[in-house]
Enzyme design. Structure first.
Site, PDB file in Angstrom:
ATOM      1  N   ASN A 190       0.858  -1.183   0.000  1.00 34.70           N
ATOM      2  CA  ASN A 190       0.000   0.000   0.000  1.00 34.70           C
ATOM      3  C   ASN A 190       0.900   1.242   0.000  1.00 34.70           C
ATOM      4  OD1 ASN A 190      -1.464   2.228   0.978  1.00 34.70           O
ATOM      5  ND2 ASN A 190      -3.085   0.848   1.658  1.00 34.70           N
TER       6      ASN A 190
ATOM      7  N   ASP B 158      -0.030   4.446  -0.242  1.00 34.36           N
ATOM      8  CA  ASP B 158      -0.733   5.693   0.102  1.00 34.36           C
ATOM      9  C   ASP B 158       0.173   6.735   0.742  1.00 34.36           C
ATOM     10  OD1 ASP B 158      -3.197   4.743  -0.709  1.00 34.36           O
ATOM     11  OD2 ASP B 158      -3.751   4.033   1.285  1.00 34.36           O
ATOM     12  N   HIS B 159       1.045   6.254   1.636  1.00 41.57           N
ATOM     13  CA  HIS B 159       1.768   7.245   2.438  1.00 41.57           C
ATOM     14  C   HIS B 159       2.944   7.880   1.709  1.00 41.57           C
ATOM     15  CE1 HIS B 159      -1.069   6.782   5.475  1.00 41.57           C
ATOM     16  NE2 HIS B 159      -0.850   5.486   5.607  1.00 41.57           N
TER      17      HIS B 159
ATOM     18  N   ARG C  65       3.696  18.866   1.064  1.00 41.04           N
ATOM     19  CA  ARG C  65       4.297  20.048   0.458  1.00 41.04           C
ATOM     20  C   ARG C  65       3.648  20.452  -0.859  1.00 41.04           C
ATOM     21  NH1 ARG C  65       9.444  21.954   2.218  1.00 41.04           N
ATOM     22  NH2 ARG C  65       9.138  22.032   4.452  1.00 41.04           N
TER      23      ARG C  65
ATOM     24  N   HIS D  23      -5.632   3.523  -1.525  1.00 42.63           N
ATOM     25  CA  HIS D  23      -6.950   3.844  -0.969  1.00 42.63           C
ATOM     26  C   HIS D  23      -7.292   5.271  -1.375  1.00 42.63           C
ATOM     27  CE1 HIS D  23      -9.610   4.054   2.932  1.00 42.63           C
ATOM     28  NE2 HIS D  23     -10.273   4.362   1.836  1.00 42.63           N
TER      29      HIS D  23
ATOM     30  N   ARG E  87      -9.378   7.976  -0.812  1.00 41.51           N
ATOM     31  CA  ARG E  87     -10.337   8.389   0.223  1.00 41.51           C
ATOM     32  C   ARG E  87     -11.224   9.528  -0.256  1.00 41.51           C
ATOM     33  NH1 ARG E  87     -10.276   7.576   5.664  1.00 41.51           N
ATOM     34  NH2 ARG E  87      -8.929   5.875   6.310  1.00 41.51           N
TER      35      ARG E  87
ATOM     36  N   ARG F  34      -6.878  12.532   1.005  1.00 41.99           N
ATOM     37  CA  ARG F  34      -5.759  12.971   1.849  1.00 41.99           C
ATOM     38  C   ARG F  34      -4.425  12.388   1.410  1.00 41.99           C
ATOM     39  NH1 ARG F  34      -7.142   9.741   7.397  1.00 41.99           N
ATOM     40  NH2 ARG F  34      -9.153  10.692   7.043  1.00 41.99           N
ATOM     41  N   HIS F  35      -4.462  11.265   0.689  1.00 42.02           N
ATOM     42  CA  HIS F  35      -3.179  10.770   0.160  1.00 42.02           C
ATOM     43  C   HIS F  35      -3.292  10.555  -1.352  1.00 42.02           C
ATOM     44  CE1 HIS F  35      -5.194   7.118   1.567  1.00 42.02           C
ATOM     45  NE2 HIS F  35      -4.846   7.316   2.826  1.00 42.02           N
TER      46      HIS F  35
ATOM     47  N   GLU G 245      -8.608   0.317  -2.836  1.00 40.40           N
ATOM     48  CA  GLU G 245      -9.452   0.315  -1.637  1.00 40.40           C
ATOM     49  C   GLU G 245     -10.429   1.470  -1.758  1.00 40.40           C
ATOM     50  OE1 GLU G 245      -5.970  -1.382   1.341  1.00 40.40           O
ATOM     51  OE2 GLU G 245      -6.725   0.654   1.586  1.00 40.40           O
TER      52      GLU G 245
ATOM     53  N   THR H 289      -6.947   6.279  10.170  1.00 41.86           N
ATOM     54  CA  THR H 289      -6.774   5.197   9.214  1.00 41.86           C
ATOM     55  C   THR H 289      -8.025   4.337   9.308  1.00 41.86           C
ATOM     56  OG1 THR H 289      -5.365   3.325   8.585  1.00 41.86           O
ATOM     57  CG2 THR H 289      -5.520   3.816  10.932  1.00 41.86           C
ATOM     58  N   THR H 290      -8.088   3.271   8.515  1.00 39.19           N
ATOM     59  CA  THR H 290      -9.291   2.439   8.523  1.00 39.19           C
ATOM     60  C   THR H 290      -9.323   1.670   9.840  1.00 39.19           C
ATOM     61  OG1 THR H 290      -8.961   2.255   6.158  1.00 39.19           O
ATOM     62  CG2 THR H 290     -10.627   0.829   7.127  1.00 39.19           C
TER      63      THR H 290
ATOM     64  N   GLU I 224     -10.803  -9.634   3.087  1.00 37.45           N
ATOM     65  CA  GLU I 224      -9.528  -9.274   3.722  1.00 37.45           C
ATOM     66  C   GLU I 224      -9.813  -9.054   5.194  1.00 37.45           C
ATOM     67  OE1 GLU I 224      -7.004  -6.406   1.761  1.00 37.45           O
ATOM     68  OE2 GLU I 224      -6.145  -5.766   3.673  1.00 37.45           O
TER      69      GLU I 224
ATOM     70  N   HIS J 109      -3.381  -4.743   7.789  1.00 38.05           N
ATOM     71  CA  HIS J 109      -3.481  -3.590   8.690  1.00 38.05           C
ATOM     72  C   HIS J 109      -2.566  -3.779   9.901  1.00 38.05           C
ATOM     73  CE1 HIS J 109      -5.359   0.237   9.799  1.00 38.05           C
ATOM     74  NE2 HIS J 109      -4.939  -0.113  10.991  1.00 38.05           N
ATOM     75  N   GLY J 110      -1.654  -2.850  10.044  1.00 39.18           N
ATOM     76  CA  GLY J 110      -0.769  -2.830  11.204  1.00 39.18           C
ATOM     77  C   GLY J 110       0.306  -3.904  11.198  1.00 39.18           C
TER      78      GLY J 110
ATOM     79  N   GLY K 128       1.201  -1.427   4.348  1.00 44.86           N
ATOM     80  CA  GLY K 128       1.544  -0.092   3.878  1.00 44.86           C
ATOM     81  C   GLY K 128       2.380   0.733   4.831  1.00 44.86           C
ATOM     82  N   HIS K 129       1.745   1.217   5.877  1.00 44.48           N
ATOM     83  CA  HIS K 129       2.355   2.242   6.710  1.00 44.48           C
ATOM     84  C   HIS K 129       3.743   1.861   7.208  1.00 44.48           C
ATOM     85  CE1 HIS K 129       2.968   4.546  10.475  1.00 44.48           C
ATOM     86  NE2 HIS K 129       2.439   5.520   9.764  1.00 44.48           N
TER      87      HIS K 129
HETATM   88  N1  PXP Z   1      -5.681  -3.347   3.964  1.00 41.28           N
HETATM   89  C1  PXP Z   1      -6.651  -2.401   3.997  1.00 41.28           C
HETATM   90  C2  PXP Z   1      -8.004  -2.772   3.482  1.00 41.28           C
HETATM   91  C3  PXP Z   1      -6.394  -1.108   4.478  1.00 41.28           C
HETATM   92  O1  PXP Z   1      -7.374  -0.191   4.500  1.00 41.28           O
HETATM   93  C4  PXP Z   1      -5.091  -0.800   4.897  1.00 41.28           C
HETATM   94  C5  PXP Z   1      -4.755   0.582   5.372  1.00 41.28           C
HETATM   95  O2  PXP Z   1      -5.508   0.888   6.463  1.00 41.28           O
HETATM   96  C6  PXP Z   1      -4.114  -1.803   4.842  1.00 41.28           C
HETATM   97  C7  PXP Z   1      -4.437  -3.066   4.375  1.00 41.28           C
HETATM   98  C8  PXP Z   1      -2.695  -1.545   5.241  1.00 41.28           C
HETATM   99  O3  PXP Z   1      -2.577  -1.189   6.577  1.00 41.28           O
HETATM  100  P1  PXP Z   1      -1.216  -0.617   7.095  1.00 41.28           P
HETATM  101  O4  PXP Z   1      -0.994   0.686   6.403  1.00 41.28           O
HETATM  102  O5  PXP Z   1      -1.443  -0.485   8.562  1.00 41.28           O
HETATM  103  O6  PXP Z   1      -0.140  -1.616   6.755  1.00 41.28           O
END
Ligand code: PXP
Length: 247
Positions: free
Chosen positions: A15, A17-18, A26, A51, A53, A57-58, A78, A108-109, A159, A198-199, A220-221
């Site tokens: 992911n 996004d970030h 910036r 994602h 949104r 935002r990203h 997403e 976040t989600t 998922e 996630h996480g 992702g993050h």
């Molecule tokens: N899967 C889904 C559906 C998400 O929405 C996200 C981000 O919240 C992720 C995976 C990845 O999560 P993370 O950025 O915490 O790794």
């Protein structure tokens, strides 16, 4: 033992996004999510996840086409279950769409989609995406009623939100892991392909990656955060290695 080519390979969706979050801090073009997608491909990632949104935002609308064209990797979009996002998804036809809950004020989600409680809202969206050839997944808590709801909706993939596992401490870690493992088995028995995300981090990914029914992790993050220290290619490669070690 690692088996990166065999049927047990666990796909890694990255992911990005970030990368866009940092760019947007910036304005301008740098760092470019399309460049990040190319590096993910070089590093052994199996897919790109973004994602879009409601508040942009990203990732933004104009990123979708560029990220999609940047590599041959499948794009997983997403999206919230809204008419606007459905229209965008049908226009771009990503390989996959993961329907997520979205609250404007969340960082976040934060939790899974209530697929059971929102059947009527989700049904036409899932149907239109499936009919357009998009592989639909639902981002749900690892709970039997949500899997049953996904079955009723005809979603081929779920998922599991791994946030509860990622944030658990002490004895709760094993309880959350068991829940994911049991629900992955339940989904697979019912013909639904289970994914998770996630996480997830270097420290907590392996017990999840070892769940045999899981076909894909979306991360992702943590990977983008690690990339600040070691580069995106290295952070993705290390995650790939950790996942392969337990398959
Ligand atoms: N899967 C889904 C559906 C998400 O929405 C996200 C981000 O919240 C992720 C995976 C990845 O999560 P993370 O950025 O915490 O790794």
């Amino acid at each position: 033992m690692s088996n990166t080519l065999g049927p047990t390979r666990l796909r890694l969706g990255v992911n990005i996004d970030h990368v866009a979050t940092i760019r947007n801090a910036r304005g301008g073009e740098h760092p470019d999510p399309a460049r990040a997608a190319r590096i993910v491909a070089q590093a052994g990632g199996d897919g790109i996840t973004v994602h879009l949104r409601e508040d942009r935002r990203h990732i933004r609308d104009e990123d979708l086409q560029r990220v999609q064209a940047a590599t041959g990797l499948p794009l997983n979009l997403e999206m919230a279950a809204t008419d606007e996002m459905l229209e965008i998804a049908l226009r771009h036809k990503p390989h996959a769409a993961c329907i997520v809950p979205e609250r404007r004020e969340e960082r976040t989600t934060e939790g899974g989609l209530d697929a059971a409680g929102q059947h009527n809202r989700l049904a036409p969206i899932v149907t239109r995406l499936v009919d357009a050839g998009v592989r639909v997944s639902l981002f749900i808590a690892p709970e039997p009623r949500q899997i049953e709801a996904a079955m009723k909706l005809g979603a081929p993939v779920v998922e599991f939100h791994t946030g509860e596992y990622a944030h658990a401490e002490g004895e709760q870690v094993a309880i959350e892991l068991r829940r994911i493992a049991d629900m992955a088995a339940l989904a697979a028995r019912n013909g639904i392909e289970p994914h998770a995300g996630h996480g997830l981090t270097y420290e907590n990914v392996q017990p999840v990656a070892a769940i045999p029914q899981l076909a894909e992790l979306n991360i992702g993050h943590y990977l983008i955060g690690e990339a600040i220290f070691c580069g995106l290619e290295a952070s993705v490669r290390k995650m790939r290695e950790l996942m392969d070690e337990v398959r």
